[in-house]
Design a protein around this motif. Structure first.
Motif, PDB file in Angstrom:
ATOM      1  N   ALA A 148       0.827  -1.206   0.000  1.00 15.53           N
ATOM      2  CA  ALA A 148       0.000   0.000   0.000  1.00 15.53           C
ATOM      3  C   ALA A 148       0.859   1.253   0.000  1.00 15.53           C
ATOM      4  O   ALA A 148       0.399   2.332  -0.380  1.00 15.53           O
ATOM      5  N   ALA A 149       2.112   1.130   0.432  1.00 21.18           N
ATOM      6  CA  ALA A 149       2.992   2.292   0.548  1.00 21.18           C
ATOM      7  C   ALA A 149       3.847   2.520  -0.688  1.00 21.18           C
ATOM      8  O   ALA A 149       4.251   3.642  -0.960  1.00 21.18           O
ATOM      9  N   LEU A 150       4.151   1.470  -1.429  1.00 24.84           N
ATOM     10  CA  LEU A 150       4.996   1.637  -2.607  1.00 24.84           C
ATOM     11  C   LEU A 150       4.939   0.411  -3.493  1.00 24.84           C
ATOM     12  O   LEU A 150       4.628  -0.681  -3.041  1.00 24.84           O
ATOM     13  N   ASP A 151       5.248   0.626  -4.794  1.00 25.19           N
ATOM     14  CA  ASP A 151       5.370  -0.479  -5.737  1.00 25.19           C
ATOM     15  C   ASP A 151       6.843  -0.817  -5.931  1.00 25.19           C
ATOM     16  O   ASP A 151       7.716  -0.260  -5.252  1.00 25.19           O
ATOM     17  N   GLY A 152       7.133  -1.733  -6.854  1.00 28.01           N
ATOM     18  CA  GLY A 152       8.516  -2.171  -7.025  1.00 28.01           C
ATOM     19  C   GLY A 152       9.449  -1.057  -7.447  1.00 28.01           C
ATOM     20  O   GLY A 152      10.545  -0.904  -6.908  1.00 28.01           O
ATOM     21  N   GLN A 153       9.021  -0.238  -8.423  1.00 26.68           N
ATOM     22  CA  GLN A 153       9.866   0.862  -8.855  1.00 26.68           C
ATOM     23  C   GLN A 153       9.991   1.909  -7.751  1.00 26.68           C
ATOM     24  O   GLN A 153      11.042   2.534  -7.577  1.00 26.68           O
ATOM     25  N   GLY A 154       8.916   2.082  -6.981  1.00 26.60           N
ATOM     26  CA  GLY A 154       8.995   2.987  -5.843  1.00 26.60           C
ATOM     27  C   GLY A 154       9.991   2.499  -4.808  1.00 26.60           C
ATOM     28  O   GLY A 154      10.647   3.302  -4.132  1.00 26.60           O
ATOM     29  N   GLY A 155      10.130   1.180  -4.692  1.00 30.52           N
ATOM     30  CA  GLY A 155      11.129   0.630  -3.777  1.00 30.52           C
ATOM     31  C   GLY A 155      12.542   0.972  -4.205  1.00 30.52           C
ATOM     32  O   GLY A 155      13.404   1.233  -3.363  1.00 30.52           O
ATOM     33  N   VAL A 156      12.780   0.981  -5.513  1.00 29.92           N
ATOM     34  CA  VAL A 156      14.095   1.379  -6.006  1.00 29.92           C
ATOM     35  C   VAL A 156      14.352   2.846  -5.678  1.00 29.92           C
ATOM     36  O   VAL A 156      15.450   3.233  -5.263  1.00 29.92           O
ATOM     37  N   MET A 157      13.337   3.684  -5.837  1.00 31.78           N
ATOM     38  CA  MET A 157      13.475   5.105  -5.502  1.00 31.78           C
ATOM     39  C   MET A 157      13.764   5.283  -4.018  1.00 31.78           C
ATOM     40  O   MET A 157      14.592   6.111  -3.622  1.00 31.78           O
ATOM     41  N   LEU A 158      13.098   4.497  -3.190  1.00 32.89           N
ATOM     42  CA  LEU A 158      13.325   4.575  -1.748  1.00 32.89           C
ATOM     43  C   LEU A 158      14.752   4.168  -1.398  1.00 32.89           C
ATOM     44  O   LEU A 158      15.420   4.809  -0.569  1.00 32.89           O
ATOM     45  N   ALA A 159      15.237   3.100  -2.052  1.00 30.71           N
ATOM     46  CA  ALA A 159      16.608   2.653  -1.805  1.00 30.71           C
ATOM     47  C   ALA A 159      17.610   3.740  -2.175  1.00 30.71           C
ATOM     48  O   ALA A 159      18.592   3.962  -1.469  1.00 30.71           O
ATOM     49  N   ASN A 160      17.349   4.438  -3.270  1.00 26.70           N
ATOM     50  CA  ASN A 160      18.260   5.496  -3.672  1.00 26.70           C
ATOM     51  C   ASN A 160      18.299   6.623  -2.647  1.00 26.70           C
ATOM     52  O   ASN A 160      19.323   7.307  -2.487  1.00 26.70           O
ATOM     53  N   ALA A 161      17.193   6.844  -1.947  1.00 19.06           N
ATOM     54  CA  ALA A 161      17.161   7.898  -0.934  1.00 19.06           C
ATOM     55  C   ALA A 161      17.854   7.467   0.353  1.00 19.06           C
ATOM     56  O   ALA A 161      18.490   8.283   1.023  1.00 19.06           O
ATOM     57  N   MET A 162      17.766   6.167   0.697  1.00 20.81           N
ATOM     58  CA  MET A 162      18.273   5.698   1.985  1.00 20.81           C
ATOM     59  C   MET A 162      19.709   5.206   1.921  1.00 20.81           C
ATOM     60  O   MET A 162      20.403   5.191   2.933  1.00 20.81           O
ATOM     61  N   LEU A 163      20.177   4.809   0.732  1.00 21.47           N
ATOM     62  CA  LEU A 163      21.490   4.181   0.610  1.00 21.47           C
ATOM     63  C   LEU A 163      22.499   5.148   0.001  1.00 21.47           C
ATOM     64  O   LEU A 163      22.154   6.253  -0.431  1.00 21.47           O
ATOM     65  N   ASP A 164      23.752   4.730  -0.049  1.00 23.58           N
ATOM     66  CA  ASP A 164      24.837   5.548  -0.585  1.00 23.58           C
ATOM     67  C   ASP A 164      25.494   4.833  -1.754  1.00 23.58           C
ATOM     68  O   ASP A 164      25.399   3.604  -1.894  1.00 23.58           O
ATOM     69  N   VAL A 165      26.204   5.606  -2.587  1.00 19.26           N
ATOM     70  CA  VAL A 165      26.904   5.027  -3.736  1.00 19.26           C
ATOM     71  C   VAL A 165      28.378   4.800  -3.429  1.00 19.26           C
ATOM     72  O   VAL A 165      29.136   4.421  -4.317  1.00 19.26           O
ATOM     73  N   GLY A 166      28.788   4.990  -2.203  1.00 14.60           N
ATOM     74  CA  GLY A 166      30.160   4.742  -1.789  1.00 14.60           C
ATOM     75  C   GLY A 166      30.196   4.271  -0.353  1.00 14.60           C
ATOM     76  O   GLY A 166      29.201   4.391   0.392  1.00 14.60           O
ATOM     77  N   PRO A 167      31.320   3.718   0.084  1.00  9.69           N
ATOM     78  CA  PRO A 167      31.398   3.172   1.442  1.00  9.69           C
ATOM     79  C   PRO A 167      31.320   4.238   2.528  1.00  9.69           C
ATOM     80  O   PRO A 167      30.974   3.926   3.667  1.00  9.69           O
ATOM     81  N   GLU A 168      31.606   5.476   2.192  1.00  5.13           N
ATOM     82  CA  GLU A 168      31.532   6.549   3.180  1.00  5.13           C
ATOM     83  C   GLU A 168      30.134   7.162   3.128  1.00  5.13           C
ATOM     84  O   GLU A 168      29.749   7.779   2.125  1.00  5.13           O
ATOM     85  N   PRO A 169      29.310   7.005   4.183  1.00  3.69           N
ATOM     86  CA  PRO A 169      27.962   7.563   4.159  1.00  3.69           C
ATOM     87  C   PRO A 169      27.983   9.071   3.908  1.00  3.69           C
ATOM     88  O   PRO A 169      28.785   9.792   4.488  1.00  3.69           O
ATOM     89  N   ARG A 170      27.136   9.515   3.000  1.00  2.00           N
ATOM     90  CA  ARG A 170      27.085  10.934   2.682  1.00  2.00           C
ATOM     91  C   ARG A 170      26.439  11.721   3.824  1.00  2.00           C
ATOM     92  O   ARG A 170      25.656  11.178   4.617  1.00  2.00           O
ATOM     93  N   GLU A 171      26.771  12.978   3.873  1.00  2.00           N
ATOM     94  CA  GLU A 171      26.177  13.850   4.871  1.00  2.00           C
ATOM     95  C   GLU A 171      24.727  14.157   4.478  1.00  2.00           C
ATOM     96  O   GLU A 171      24.429  14.467   3.328  1.00  2.00           O
ATOM     97  N   VAL A 172      23.852  14.056   5.440  1.00  2.00           N
ATOM     98  CA  VAL A 172      22.424  14.295   5.203  1.00  2.00           C
ATOM     99  C   VAL A 172      21.974  15.446   6.092  1.00  2.00           C
ATOM    100  O   VAL A 172      22.214  15.437   7.306  1.00  2.00           O
ATOM    101  N   ALA A 173      21.332  16.424   5.493  1.00  2.00           N
ATOM    102  CA  ALA A 173      20.829  17.553   6.271  1.00  2.00           C
ATOM    103  C   ALA A 173      19.748  17.078   7.230  1.00  2.00           C
ATOM    104  O   ALA A 173      18.933  16.220   6.876  1.00  2.00           O
ATOM    105  N   PRO A 174      19.711  17.591   8.434  1.00  2.00           N
ATOM    106  CA  PRO A 174      18.683  17.188   9.396  1.00  2.00           C
ATOM    107  C   PRO A 174      17.308  17.667   8.955  1.00  2.00           C
ATOM    108  O   PRO A 174      17.188  18.539   8.076  1.00  2.00           O
ATOM    109  N   PRO A 175      16.242  17.113   9.523  1.00  2.00           N
ATOM    110  CA  PRO A 175      14.893  17.554   9.150  1.00  2.00           C
ATOM    111  C   PRO A 175      14.680  19.027   9.487  1.00  2.00           C
ATOM    112  O   PRO A 175      15.273  19.557  10.424  1.00  2.00           O
ATOM    113  N   ASP A 176      13.851  19.682   8.699  1.00  2.00           N
ATOM    114  CA  ASP A 176      13.556  21.096   8.890  1.00  2.00           C
ATOM    115  C   ASP A 176      12.696  21.267  10.144  1.00  2.00           C
ATOM    116  O   ASP A 176      11.560  20.781  10.189  1.00  2.00           O
TER     117      ASP A 176
END
Length: 566
Positions: A148-176
């Motif tokens: 109900a929250a997401l489809d398969g392609q939406g899962g890929v989009m979610l992974a791109n938001a939560m994961l990193d493309v390198g071993p060093e986690p990127r800096e993420v701005a805190p919530p507003d």
């Protein structure tokens, strides 16, 4: 406060204890060099800093009074990460790591358990230590998120938001801190009821406005197909065909089986191109050939073609905003040609079937709805429809009555580069999807970082020899490699052949094909993820079995077949 669309809400309405409606994936993870401590704790800390990047992690369901309409998404007052992110393998000194087979079995059990709707609809399970068949140790990450929250392609989009493309986690701005969240405690009864009527009126108005253009588009599409059929001398389209009876068309319980397979992406693409098809056509041929071999080995192969229900994404090209998840998907039917003995003729049949689907969807894509009026939908869909579906599965009708499809097959394009979670590299991305009464087998395929990961989930009674189907997928790839690939790409592992189960000459009943030399089918190799006698590599590279099989036949050195249709 956001009202669920009709399609999203339907996954809630049809859910039962035997038929949970969530999707997920199993990722084997390579820990950073010199890593010490608990991967479970590292993951919990990592995700805790990024929850604001994807609303799915903090929003929860609120149901309408008297179930008058679709539920609402609101932000949970609090999110307990200890509840949502759990360690799956045994902890403590001296505890042996889990085997890969045991991990698959546990994931199957967890996937058969519904998600608690009192909380945000996601659960993560972390494995600190997994022993692979080749002796190496890795970590693991198993996810469950409600459909109900997401489809398969939406899962890929979610992974791109939560994961990193390198071993060093990127800096993420805190919530507003200035962002005003609509919490569950802020909801007012009158406003909730009002939203049901306003949403339903809006949907009815939208439907009325779209009817004239929809009728025009549908009419022109049917006329175009009719003219094309007349010009080509083909018969007009026949009514919908029913799928043949198989062991996969049965009722289900909460018991599941889960197995995986991994193939090299570059070779699959090259072989699809060699026959004038796409990667999707090639993967469907591999599934078709594997299903054919599995049914011949364990059951009676139907004389009619198996039919796959194949989800088709309606999402706009380039959509990548993780805040706009939810389902934008429809369903199509593809004939797999399992009744055709000749491998290249089977490929031609699959490409013809997928070609019809593409043509139809291009014309009708704008007409396929993903929403419907909310008023009384929980009573109509969640009441009557769910009761009918439940009775269909538990009464035995699912086994006796014909279906329009035999199984579900999904192909989800994933990220082309390795992704990292809390510094650990994802080695695999094996999906787990939904099985239901009457469709007790689901094969979901995801491309990831140079390989193709198959996730096979099924009702336990429908697929008692699950590992045989996983091996059949790998065997089918090896058959395609010998038929279509002129030579393996540089760096590809050698494949030791295995004695064939049957020969093309014995199977072919329709005479000599003009597109392939009539001879015995080449020997194929078993690529086994769980066989300790092989140097299995479940991380996306093609495995290299220990050379203990029979010598290859002469056919394996013969010239490659010409392209289908030439």
């Amino acid at each position: 406060m956001t009202t669920l669309t009709g399609l999203d809400a339907t996954f809630l309405y049809l859910e039962t204890p035997e038929m949970p409606m969530h999707v997920g994936s199993l990722n084997l993870c390579e820990l950073p060099a010199g890593f010490r401590g608990s991967f479970h704790k590292a993951v919990k800390s990592h995700i805790g800093k990024r929850m604001h990047l994807a609303p799915v992690f903090s929003r929860k369901l609120v149901f309408m009074p008297l179930d008058l309409g679709h539920p609402l998404w609101v932000e949970a007052d609090t999110v307990d990460l200890g509840f949502h992110i759990r360690r799956a393998d045994p902890a403590g000194k001296g505890t042996a790591p889990m085997t890969l087979a045991a991990v698959h079995e546990l994931c199957a059990t967890l996937h058969g358990e519904p998600i608690d709707r009192r909380f945000p609809l996601w659960e993560f399970y972390v494995f600190d230590r997994i022993q692979l068949p080749d002796g190496r140790r890795v970590a693991g990450f198993f996810s469950k998120i409600h459909h109900a929250a997401l489809d398969g392609q939406g899962g890929v989009m979610l992974a791109n938001a939560m994961l990193d493309v390198g071993p060093e986690p990127r800096e993420v701005a805190p919530p507003d801190p200035a962002r005003r969240r609509k919490l569950e405690s802020d909801l007012k009864l009158g406003k909730m009821i009002g939203s049901v009527f306003s949403s339903s009126l809006g949907q009815l108005a939208k439907l009325a406005r779209s009817l004239p253009s929809a009728a025009s588009t549908l009419g022109s599409t049917l006329a175009r197909h009719s003219v094309a059929s007349t010009a080509s001398g083909a018969r007009p389209a026949m009514p919908l065909k029913l799928a043949p009876a198989t062991p996969f068309n049965t009722g289900i319980t909460a018991e599941r089986v889960f197995v995986t397979a991994t193939l090299p992406l570059a070779e699959c693409k090259a072989m699809g191109k060699a026959v004038g098809g796409s990667l999707n056509d090639m993967l469907l041929w591999i599934c078709s050939t594997a299903l054919r071999d599995y049914l011949r080995q364990h059951h009676s192969l139907p004389k009619k073609s198996l039919v796959a229900a194949m989800p088709v994404s309606l999402r706009e090209t380039g959509a990548s905003v993780a805040s706009k998840l939810g389902n934008q998907v429809s369903m199509s039917l593809v004939e797999l040609g399992t009744h055709i003995t000749h491998p290249l003729k089977r490929m031609n049949a699959i490409m013809a079937s997928t070609g019809k689907v593409k043509t139809s969807l291009q014309s009708l894509k704008g007409l396929l709805p993903t929403d419907y009026p909310s008023l009384l939908a929980p009573w109509l869909v969640g009441g009557a429809a769910r009761l009918a579906l439940n009775a269909y599965g538990k009464s035995g009708m699912a086994t006796r009555l014909p279906m329009v499809a035999n199984l579900a097959i999904s192909n989800v394009p994933g990220p082309p580069v390795p992704l990292y979670l809390a510094g650990a590299r994802f080695l695999t991305f094996h999906p787990l999807s939904i099985v239901m009464h009457g469709l007790a087998l689901n094969i979901t395929i995801q491309t990831y970082a140079g390989h193709v990961d198959f996730g096979i989930i099924a009702g336990k009674q429908a697929l008692p020899h699950a590992q045989d189907l996983a091996r059949a997928i790998e065997d089918a790839f090896n058959q395609a490699r010998l038929l279509l690939a002129p030579s393996p790409p540089p760096g590809a592992a050698a494949v030791s052949p295995r004695a064939p189960r049957a020969s093309v000459a014995q199977e072919t009943t329709s005479g000599k094909s003009p597109s392939v030399k009539r001879a015995r089918r080449p020997n194929t190799a078993a690529v086994r993820n769980n066989n300790a006698k092989t140097n299995a590599h479940p991380h996306g590279k093609h495995p290299t079995p220990v050379s203990s099989a029979k010598k290859p036949s002469r056919q394996s050195a013969a010239k490659p077949a010409r392209r289908a249709g030439t």
